[in-house]
Design a protein around this motif. Structure first.
Motif: not given
Length: 172
Positions: A142, A144, A146, A156, A158
């Protein structure tokens, strides 16, 4: 008698040559020379990830070289003063672990997210338990992302990555 000694000496020399060949060529050959190349992509609401790579050799691993695509209005992030992306993989214990992070921030102006949409890369020796990972671990990668927008509000997202293609190279 002299012929017998020459014959036995020849047999010993040939035998030693064969055993030397077997030991140095066959036995000392690295047990695993496989190289795995995974290409991953992912789709999110505001971000897409394309061509993120994981290259695993018997002694090293490379992660990176992908691209981020912002799907929103570029005016929303052109004055952003912060962004971070963090890539995680499932380790051999089944828990997510961070494998790569990049952070950029600025107090005097924008960080130019739109000019820095290429995911960098990192290459290194295998970490603890790294060689216990397999395709399934990398399939669960994954990222993420931000960032703050032009108004200073943080966001944010993901994105789950999936293996788009894979190549296995063997030295057999």
């Amino acid at each position: 008698m002299k012929k017998l000694i020459i014959l036995l000496s020849s047999i010993i020399i040939i035998s030693n040559a064969i055993w030397s060949y077997v030991f140095y060529i066959v036995i000392n050959k690295p047990s695993d020379t496989t190289i795995q190349v995974y290409n991953l992509n992912g789709t999110g609401v505001m971000w897409d990830v394309i061509n993120y790579q994981i290259i695993v050799s018997p002694s090293k691993i490379l992660r990176g070289h992908g691209g981020l695509i912002f799907k929103g209005d570029p005016n929303q992030i052109e004055n952003s003063t912060y962004y971070k992306y963090e890539l995680k993989e499932i380790n051999s214990n089944g828990s997510y672990e961070t494998v790569y992070v990049k952070i950029a921030s600025s107090e005097d102006g924008p960080v130019s997210i739109l000019n820095n949409l290429n995911i960098g890369s990192i290459t290194g020796e295998h970490a603890y338990d790294e060689q216990k990972k397999d395709k399934q671990n990398y399939e669960n990668t994954t990222i993420t992302i931000t960032w703050n927008d032009g108004k200073g509000e943080f966001h944010s997202e993901t994105v789950d990555l999936e293996i788009n293609s894979e190549i296995t190279l063997n030295d057999d």
